[in-house]
Design an enzyme around this catalytic site. Sequence first.
Site, mmCIF file in Angstrom:
data_model
loop_
_atom_site.group_PDB
_atom_site.id
_atom_site.type_symbol
_atom_site.label_atom_id
_atom_site.label_comp_id
_atom_site.label_asym_id
_atom_site.label_seq_id
_atom_site.Cartn_x
_atom_site.Cartn_y
_atom_site.Cartn_z
ATOM 1 N N THR A 42 -50.792 -32.674 62.183
ATOM 2 C CA THR A 42 -49.752 -32.087 61.159
ATOM 3 C C THR A 42 -48.783 -33.308 60.820
ATOM 4 O OG1 THR A 42 -48.559 -31.308 62.782
ATOM 5 C CG2 THR A 42 -49.961 -29.702 61.684
ATOM 6 N N SER A 132 -50.362 -40.679 75.159
ATOM 7 C CA SER A 132 -49.272 -41.520 74.598
ATOM 8 C C SER A 132 -48.967 -42.652 75.586
ATOM 9 C CB SER A 132 -48.316 -40.691 73.903
ATOM 10 O OG SER A 132 -48.954 -40.027 72.766
ATOM 11 N N ASP A 178 -45.787 -39.262 68.429
ATOM 12 C CA ASP A 178 -45.677 -39.787 69.871
ATOM 13 C C ASP A 178 -44.439 -40.673 70.178
ATOM 14 O OD1 ASP A 178 -48.337 -38.712 69.393
ATOM 15 O OD2 ASP A 178 -49.264 -40.540 69.556
HETATM 16 C C1 GLA Z 1 -52.211 -39.075 67.786
HETATM 17 C C2 GLA Z 1 -51.135 -39.928 66.593
HETATM 18 C C3 GLA Z 1 -50.231 -38.610 66.345
HETATM 19 C C4 GLA Z 1 -50.808 -37.389 65.999
HETATM 20 C C5 GLA Z 1 -51.758 -37.089 66.876
HETATM 21 C C6 GLA Z 1 -52.641 -35.648 66.272
HETATM 22 O O1 GLA Z 1 -51.602 -38.875 68.954
HETATM 23 O O2 GLA Z 1 -50.569 -41.011 67.164
HETATM 24 O O3 GLA Z 1 -49.345 -39.172 65.536
HETATM 25 O O4 GLA Z 1 -51.305 -37.549 64.536
HETATM 26 O O5 GLA Z 1 -52.868 -37.813 67.081
HETATM 27 O O6 GLA Z 1 -51.772 -34.643 66.171
#
Ligand code: GLA
Length: 389
Positions: A42, A132, A178
Amino acid sequence: MSGAALERQVRRATGAFRDRTGRQPDGVWAAPGRVNLIGEHTDYNDGFVLPIAIDRHVVVAMGSRTERTIRLWSLQQADVVEIGLDDVGPGVVRGWGAYPAGVAWALRRDGIDVPGHDLVVDGSVPVASGLSSSAALECAVAAGLVELAGADIDRSALALVAQRAEVESVGMPCGVMDQMASVLCRAGHALHLDARSLWVGHVPFEPTREGLALVIVDTRATRRLVQGMYAERRAECDAAAESIGVSTLRDASLERLEDARARLGARLYRRARHVVTENDRVRAFVEDLHSGAWLSLGPLLTSSHESLRDDFEVSSPELDEAADAALAVGALGARMTGAGFGGCAIALAPMPLVDKIVAEVEAAFARRSFRAPEAFTVVAVDGARRVDR
Ligand code: GLA
Protein backbone atom coordinates in the site's frame (compact mmCIF):
# COMPACT_ATOMS: atom_id res chain seq x y z
CA MET A 1 15.82 -11.02 21.64
CA SER A 2 16.66 -9.04 24.75
CA GLY A 3 18.40 -5.75 25.48
CA ALA A 4 21.34 -7.91 26.50
CA ALA A 5 21.62 -9.15 22.91
CA LEU A 6 21.84 -5.56 21.68
CA GLU A 7 24.50 -4.76 24.28
CA ARG A 8 26.51 -7.74 23.10
CA GLN A 9 26.29 -6.49 19.54
CA VAL A 10 27.47 -3.04 20.62
CA ARG A 11 30.47 -4.59 22.37
CA ARG A 12 31.25 -6.81 19.38
CA ALA A 13 31.06 -3.97 16.85
CA THR A 14 33.16 -1.68 19.09
CA GLY A 15 35.81 -4.36 19.61
CA ALA A 16 35.93 -5.17 15.92
CA PHE A 17 36.24 -1.48 15.06
CA ARG A 18 39.19 -1.18 17.44
CA ASP A 19 40.86 -4.28 15.98
CA ARG A 20 40.52 -3.10 12.41
CA THR A 21 41.35 0.57 12.79
CA GLY A 22 43.50 0.72 15.92
CA ARG A 23 41.29 3.41 17.47
CA GLN A 24 38.01 3.84 19.33
CA PRO A 25 34.88 4.54 17.25
CA ASP A 26 33.37 8.03 17.53
CA GLY A 27 30.04 6.39 18.28
CA VAL A 28 27.82 3.32 17.86
CA TRP A 29 24.33 3.45 16.37
CA ALA A 30 21.62 0.81 16.09
CA ALA A 31 18.53 0.48 13.95
CA PRO A 32 15.94 -2.30 14.12
CA GLY A 33 14.41 -4.53 11.47
CA ARG A 34 10.65 -4.32 11.08
CA VAL A 35 7.66 -6.49 10.56
CA ASN A 36 4.53 -5.09 9.00
CA LEU A 37 1.36 -5.99 10.91
CA ILE A 38 -0.94 -5.00 8.06
CA GLY A 39 -1.00 -2.68 5.04
CA GLU A 40 1.01 -4.57 2.42
CA HIS A 41 1.89 -3.12 -0.98
CA THR A 42 0.00 0.00 0.00
CA ASP A 43 2.86 2.42 0.71
CA TYR A 44 3.82 3.06 -2.93
CA ASN A 45 0.14 3.61 -3.63
CA ASP A 46 0.15 6.53 -1.16
CA GLY A 47 -1.78 4.38 1.33
CA PHE A 48 -1.49 3.25 4.94
CA VAL A 49 0.82 0.79 6.71
CA LEU A 50 1.20 -0.45 10.28
CA PRO A 51 4.67 -1.88 10.99
CA ILE A 52 6.46 -2.45 14.28
CA ALA A 53 10.22 -2.32 14.79
CA ILE A 54 11.44 -5.68 16.06
CA ASP A 55 14.10 -6.63 18.59
CA ARG A 56 16.65 -7.55 15.93
CA HIS A 57 19.16 -4.83 15.12
CA VAL A 58 21.88 -3.71 12.83
CA VAL A 59 24.60 -2.08 14.92
CA VAL A 60 27.23 0.15 13.35
CA ALA A 61 30.42 1.40 15.02
CA MET A 62 31.74 4.44 13.16
CA GLY A 63 34.59 6.86 13.26
CA SER A 64 35.53 9.68 10.92
CA ARG A 65 38.93 9.79 9.28
CA THR A 66 40.94 12.61 7.77
CA GLU A 67 41.40 10.86 4.40
CA ARG A 68 38.45 11.30 2.04
CA THR A 69 37.81 7.57 1.86
CA ILE A 70 35.25 5.15 3.23
CA ARG A 71 36.23 1.76 4.65
CA LEU A 72 33.45 -0.71 5.40
CA TRP A 73 33.55 -4.00 7.29
CA SER A 74 30.75 -6.33 8.30
CA LEU A 75 31.03 -9.13 10.83
CA GLN A 76 28.62 -11.12 8.66
CA GLN A 77 30.41 -10.59 5.33
CA ALA A 78 33.86 -11.55 4.12
CA ASP A 79 34.56 -8.66 1.77
CA VAL A 80 35.95 -5.30 2.86
CA VAL A 81 34.90 -2.27 0.86
CA GLU A 82 37.21 0.69 0.40
CA ILE A 83 36.28 3.59 -1.84
CA GLY A 84 36.96 7.29 -2.23
CA LEU A 85 34.19 9.47 -0.86
CA ASP A 86 33.94 11.36 -4.13
CA ASP A 87 33.75 8.19 -6.19
CA VAL A 88 30.60 6.86 -4.51
CA GLY A 89 27.48 6.88 -6.66
CA PRO A 90 24.65 4.68 -7.91
CA GLY A 91 25.87 1.29 -9.11
CA VAL A 92 29.52 1.94 -8.14
CA VAL A 93 29.62 -0.30 -5.06
CA ARG A 94 28.04 -3.74 -5.38
CA GLY A 95 26.88 -6.17 -2.69
CA TRP A 96 26.24 -5.23 0.94
CA GLY A 97 28.54 -2.17 0.75
CA ALA A 98 26.07 -0.49 -1.63
CA TYR A 99 23.76 0.24 1.33
CA PRO A 100 26.13 2.20 3.60
CA ALA A 101 27.92 3.78 0.63
CA GLY A 102 24.53 4.73 -0.83
CA VAL A 103 23.59 6.52 2.37
CA ALA A 104 26.82 8.57 2.31
CA TRP A 105 26.06 9.45 -1.30
CA ALA A 106 22.41 10.40 -0.58
CA LEU A 107 23.40 12.60 2.37
CA ARG A 108 26.05 14.37 0.31
CA ARG A 109 23.52 15.00 -2.43
CA ASP A 110 21.42 16.74 0.22
CA GLY A 111 24.36 19.03 0.93
CA ILE A 112 25.46 17.31 4.13
CA ASP A 113 29.23 17.31 4.40
CA VAL A 114 29.86 13.64 5.20
CA PRO A 115 33.49 13.08 6.24
CA GLY A 116 35.64 10.10 5.26
CA HIS A 117 34.90 7.31 7.70
CA ASP A 118 35.47 3.77 8.92
CA LEU A 119 32.50 1.63 9.77
CA VAL A 120 31.97 -1.85 11.21
CA VAL A 121 28.55 -3.53 10.97
CA ASP A 122 27.15 -6.26 13.18
CA GLY A 123 23.64 -7.39 12.23
CA SER A 124 21.11 -9.68 13.89
CA VAL A 125 18.25 -9.04 11.46
CA PRO A 126 17.96 -12.14 9.26
CA VAL A 127 19.14 -11.12 5.78
CA ALA A 128 16.86 -11.46 2.73
CA SER A 129 13.93 -12.59 4.88
CA GLY A 130 11.64 -9.63 4.39
CA LEU A 131 12.43 -8.16 7.82
CA SER A 132 14.19 -5.14 6.33
CA SER A 133 17.77 -5.84 7.26
CA SER A 134 18.74 -3.46 4.48
CA ALA A 135 16.59 -0.61 5.85
CA ALA A 136 18.05 -1.25 9.31
CA LEU A 137 21.58 -1.00 7.89
CA GLU A 138 20.75 2.17 5.96
CA CYS A 139 19.07 3.82 8.93
CA ALA A 140 21.83 2.99 11.43
CA VAL A 141 24.43 4.35 9.01
CA ALA A 142 22.33 7.44 8.26
CA ALA A 143 21.91 8.23 11.97
CA GLY A 144 25.66 7.87 12.52
CA LEU A 145 26.81 9.80 9.46
CA VAL A 146 24.52 12.73 10.23
CA GLU A 147 26.11 12.99 13.65
CA LEU A 148 29.66 12.59 12.32
CA ALA A 149 28.90 15.40 9.86
CA GLY A 150 27.62 17.57 12.72
CA ALA A 151 24.33 18.00 10.83
CA ASP A 152 20.84 18.09 12.25
CA ILE A 153 17.94 16.66 10.27
CA ASP A 154 14.58 15.48 11.53
CA ARG A 155 13.68 11.81 11.88
CA SER A 156 11.45 11.61 8.81
CA ALA A 157 14.12 13.27 6.67
CA LEU A 158 16.61 10.71 7.97
CA ALA A 159 14.31 7.88 6.90
CA LEU A 160 13.83 9.44 3.47
CA VAL A 161 17.59 9.71 2.93
CA ALA A 162 17.89 6.01 3.79
CA GLN A 163 15.07 5.18 1.38
CA ARG A 164 16.70 7.21 -1.39
CA ALA A 165 19.91 5.25 -0.87
CA GLU A 166 17.97 2.05 -1.47
CA VAL A 167 16.03 3.28 -4.50
CA GLU A 168 18.74 5.22 -6.28
CA SER A 169 21.98 3.66 -5.14
CA VAL A 170 20.94 0.03 -4.70
CA GLY A 171 18.23 0.06 -7.37
CA MET A 172 15.33 -1.45 -5.36
CA PRO A 173 12.25 0.70 -6.08
CA CYS A 174 10.83 0.39 -2.53
CA GLY A 175 8.26 2.59 -0.82
CA VAL A 176 8.81 4.51 2.43
CA MET A 177 7.55 1.98 4.96
CA ASP A 178 10.71 0.11 5.94
CA GLN A 179 12.96 3.08 6.59
CA MET A 180 10.19 5.08 8.31
CA ALA A 181 9.57 2.07 10.58
CA SER A 182 13.25 1.57 11.35
CA VAL A 183 13.63 5.22 12.35
CA LEU A 184 10.28 6.30 13.80
CA CYS A 185 8.86 3.26 15.60
CA ARG A 186 8.43 3.31 19.37
CA ALA A 187 8.65 0.49 21.88
CA GLY A 188 5.28 -1.06 22.67
CA HIS A 189 3.67 0.67 19.67
CA ALA A 190 2.92 0.08 16.02
CA LEU A 191 3.56 2.89 13.56
CA HIS A 192 0.44 4.02 11.74
CA LEU A 193 1.88 5.76 8.70
CA ASP A 194 0.13 7.67 5.96
CA ALA A 195 2.58 7.15 3.12
CA ARG A 196 1.22 10.17 1.24
CA SER A 197 1.50 12.91 3.86
CA LEU A 198 4.02 11.03 6.05
CA TRP A 199 1.73 11.66 9.02
CA VAL A 200 2.45 9.12 11.75
CA GLY A 201 0.46 7.88 14.72
CA HIS A 202 1.84 5.60 17.44
CA VAL A 203 -0.72 2.92 18.27
CA PRO A 204 -0.19 0.87 21.45
CA PHE A 205 0.70 -2.70 20.51
CA GLU A 206 1.62 -5.00 23.37
CA PRO A 207 0.06 -8.38 22.65
CA THR A 208 1.75 -10.02 25.65
CA ARG A 209 -0.43 -7.90 27.95
CA GLU A 210 -3.40 -9.66 26.37
CA GLY A 211 -1.86 -13.12 26.71
CA LEU A 212 -1.04 -13.08 23.00
CA ALA A 213 2.18 -13.40 21.02
CA LEU A 214 3.28 -12.23 17.61
CA VAL A 215 5.05 -15.15 15.97
CA ILE A 216 7.28 -14.72 12.95
CA VAL A 217 7.86 -17.66 10.66
CA ASP A 218 10.87 -17.15 8.43
CA THR A 219 10.21 -19.56 5.57
CA ARG A 220 13.89 -19.35 4.55
CA ALA A 221 12.70 -19.86 0.99
CA THR A 222 15.03 -18.20 -1.49
CA ARG A 223 13.61 -14.84 -2.48
CA ARG A 224 14.63 -14.70 -6.09
CA LEU A 225 12.82 -12.38 -8.51
CA VAL A 226 11.63 -10.08 -5.71
CA GLN A 227 12.98 -6.90 -7.26
CA GLY A 228 11.52 -7.60 -10.69
CA MET A 229 8.12 -8.77 -9.43
CA TYR A 230 7.94 -5.82 -7.04
CA ALA A 231 8.60 -3.37 -9.87
CA GLU A 232 5.98 -5.18 -11.96
CA ARG A 233 3.34 -4.82 -9.21
CA ARG A 234 4.14 -1.12 -8.88
CA ALA A 235 3.67 -0.66 -12.60
CA GLU A 236 0.39 -2.57 -12.50
CA CYS A 237 -0.88 -0.35 -9.68
CA ASP A 238 0.07 2.79 -11.61
CA ALA A 239 -1.69 1.47 -14.70
CA ALA A 240 -4.79 0.61 -12.66
CA ALA A 241 -4.88 4.08 -11.08
CA GLU A 242 -4.63 5.69 -14.48
CA SER A 243 -7.40 3.56 -15.85
CA ILE A 244 -9.65 4.36 -12.88
CA GLY A 245 -8.85 8.07 -13.22
CA VAL A 246 -7.16 8.67 -9.86
CA SER A 247 -3.61 9.84 -9.24
CA THR A 248 -2.86 6.82 -7.01
CA LEU A 249 -4.89 3.84 -5.77
CA ARG A 250 -5.15 5.56 -2.38
CA ASP A 251 -7.91 7.62 -3.96
CA ALA A 252 -9.79 4.68 -5.47
CA SER A 253 -12.87 3.11 -3.86
CA LEU A 254 -14.68 -0.16 -4.47
CA GLU A 255 -17.41 1.75 -6.33
CA ARG A 256 -14.95 3.42 -8.68
CA LEU A 257 -13.29 0.06 -9.16
CA GLU A 258 -16.58 -1.48 -10.26
CA ASP A 259 -17.21 1.40 -12.67
CA ALA A 260 -13.82 0.86 -14.26
CA ARG A 261 -13.93 -2.94 -14.20
CA ALA A 262 -14.24 -3.48 -17.94
CA ARG A 263 -11.47 -0.99 -18.71
CA LEU A 264 -9.18 -2.50 -16.08
CA GLY A 265 -9.42 -6.11 -17.16
CA ALA A 266 -9.33 -8.97 -14.65
CA ARG A 267 -5.69 -8.71 -13.56
CA LEU A 268 -5.51 -4.97 -12.88
CA TYR A 269 -8.95 -5.11 -11.25
CA ARG A 270 -7.67 -7.67 -8.73
CA ARG A 271 -4.45 -5.74 -8.08
CA ALA A 272 -6.44 -2.58 -7.38
CA ARG A 273 -8.98 -4.43 -5.25
CA HIS A 274 -6.18 -5.65 -3.01
CA VAL A 275 -4.89 -2.14 -2.43
CA VAL A 276 -8.33 -0.64 -1.78
CA THR A 277 -9.42 -3.39 0.63
CA GLU A 278 -6.00 -3.49 2.33
CA ASN A 279 -6.19 0.22 3.16
CA ASP A 280 -9.61 -0.46 4.70
CA ARG A 281 -8.14 -3.32 6.73
CA VAL A 282 -5.42 -1.04 8.14
CA ARG A 283 -8.09 1.43 9.26
CA ALA A 284 -10.12 -1.35 10.90
CA PHE A 285 -7.03 -2.85 12.55
CA VAL A 286 -6.04 0.48 14.08
CA GLU A 287 -9.58 1.06 15.34
CA ASP A 288 -9.63 -2.43 16.90
CA LEU A 289 -6.30 -1.83 18.60
CA HIS A 290 -7.53 1.47 20.00
CA SER A 291 -10.69 -0.13 21.33
CA GLY A 292 -8.91 -3.23 22.63
CA ALA A 293 -10.81 -5.59 20.31
CA TRP A 294 -7.84 -7.97 19.97
CA LEU A 295 -9.92 -10.92 18.83
CA SER A 296 -11.07 -8.96 15.78
CA LEU A 297 -7.48 -8.54 14.60
CA GLY A 298 -7.14 -12.18 13.58
CA PRO A 299 -9.69 -12.20 10.74
CA LEU A 300 -8.20 -8.97 9.37
CA LEU A 301 -4.76 -10.58 9.20
CA THR A 302 -6.14 -13.64 7.50
CA SER A 303 -8.12 -11.69 4.91
CA SER A 304 -5.03 -9.64 4.19
CA HIS A 305 -3.23 -12.89 3.41
CA GLU A 306 -6.01 -14.10 1.14
CA SER A 307 -6.03 -10.83 -0.72
CA LEU A 308 -2.24 -10.88 -1.17
CA ARG A 309 -2.41 -14.50 -2.30
CA ASP A 310 -5.38 -14.32 -4.66
CA ASP A 311 -5.67 -10.70 -5.81
CA PHE A 312 -2.13 -9.35 -5.59
CA GLU A 313 -0.45 -12.72 -6.21
CA VAL A 314 2.69 -12.14 -4.17
CA SER A 315 2.48 -15.10 -1.79
CA SER A 316 4.33 -18.40 -2.19
CA PRO A 317 3.57 -22.04 -1.34
CA GLU A 318 5.72 -21.74 1.80
CA LEU A 319 3.98 -18.57 2.98
CA ASP A 320 0.55 -20.10 2.36
CA GLU A 321 1.58 -23.22 4.24
CA ALA A 322 2.91 -21.21 7.19
CA ALA A 323 -0.32 -19.20 7.46
CA ASP A 324 -2.57 -22.26 7.04
CA ALA A 325 -0.65 -24.37 9.54
CA ALA A 326 -0.71 -21.60 12.17
CA LEU A 327 -4.46 -21.14 11.70
CA ALA A 328 -5.08 -24.90 11.84
CA VAL A 329 -3.80 -25.08 15.41
CA GLY A 330 -5.45 -22.01 16.80
CA ALA A 331 -3.73 -18.79 15.70
CA LEU A 332 -6.21 -15.89 15.72
CA GLY A 333 -4.97 -14.83 12.31
CA ALA A 334 -1.94 -15.25 10.07
CA ARG A 335 -0.54 -13.74 6.92
CA MET A 336 2.52 -13.21 4.81
CA THR A 337 4.34 -9.97 5.57
CA GLY A 338 6.63 -7.71 3.53
CA ALA A 339 7.03 -7.78 -0.22
CA GLY A 340 6.28 -11.52 -0.48
CA PHE A 341 7.59 -14.16 -2.92
CA GLY A 342 9.16 -15.84 0.10
CA GLY A 343 10.34 -14.25 3.32
CA CYS A 344 8.24 -14.25 6.47
CA ALA A 345 4.71 -14.90 7.66
CA ILE A 346 3.28 -13.65 10.96
CA ALA A 347 0.70 -15.17 13.26
CA LEU A 348 -1.09 -13.62 16.20
CA ALA A 349 -1.76 -16.34 18.71
CA PRO A 350 -2.60 -17.08 22.34
CA MET A 351 0.71 -17.46 24.17
CA PRO A 352 0.09 -21.04 25.33
CA LEU A 353 -0.31 -22.10 21.69
CA VAL A 354 2.98 -20.73 20.39
CA ASP A 355 4.98 -23.95 20.76
CA LYS A 356 2.21 -25.95 19.14
CA ILE A 357 2.03 -23.53 16.22
CA VAL A 358 5.77 -23.64 15.68
CA ALA A 359 5.73 -27.46 15.80
CA GLU A 360 2.84 -27.64 13.35
CA VAL A 361 4.47 -25.23 10.90
CA GLU A 362 7.69 -27.25 11.07
CA ALA A 363 5.82 -30.51 10.53
CA ALA A 364 3.82 -29.07 7.62
CA PHE A 365 7.02 -27.81 5.97
CA ALA A 366 8.66 -31.23 6.43
CA ARG A 367 5.61 -32.95 4.88
CA ARG A 368 5.99 -30.82 1.80
CA SER A 369 9.78 -31.13 1.71
CA PHE A 370 10.25 -27.38 2.16
CA ARG A 371 13.41 -26.10 3.76
CA ALA A 372 13.07 -26.06 7.58
CA PRO A 373 11.58 -22.72 8.67
CA GLU A 374 12.70 -20.66 11.63
CA ALA A 375 10.10 -19.30 14.03
CA PHE A 376 10.45 -16.79 16.83
CA THR A 377 8.34 -14.28 18.71
CA VAL A 378 9.03 -10.54 18.62
CA VAL A 379 8.13 -7.44 20.58
CA ALA A 380 7.86 -3.84 19.38
CA VAL A 381 10.99 -1.79 20.10
CA ASP A 382 12.31 1.75 19.52
CA GLY A 383 13.64 2.98 16.19
CA ALA A 384 17.20 4.01 15.23
CA ARG A 385 19.32 5.58 17.94
CA ARG A 386 22.81 6.05 19.33
CA VAL A 387 23.57 3.16 21.69
CA ASP A 388 27.05 3.73 23.12
CA ARG A 389 26.12 6.17 25.89
C1 GLA B 1 8.96 -3.95 0.70
C2 GLA B 1 9.15 -2.46 0.42
C3 GLA B 1 8.12 -1.62 1.18
C4 GLA B 1 6.71 -2.13 0.93
C5 GLA B 1 6.62 -3.65 1.13
C6 GLA B 1 5.30 -4.22 0.73
O1 GLA B 1 9.24 -4.21 2.04
O2 GLA B 1 10.45 -2.05 0.78
O3 GLA B 1 8.24 -0.27 0.82
O4 GLA B 1 6.26 -1.75 -0.33
O5 GLA B 1 7.63 -4.33 0.39
O6 GLA B 1 4.30 -3.74 1.57
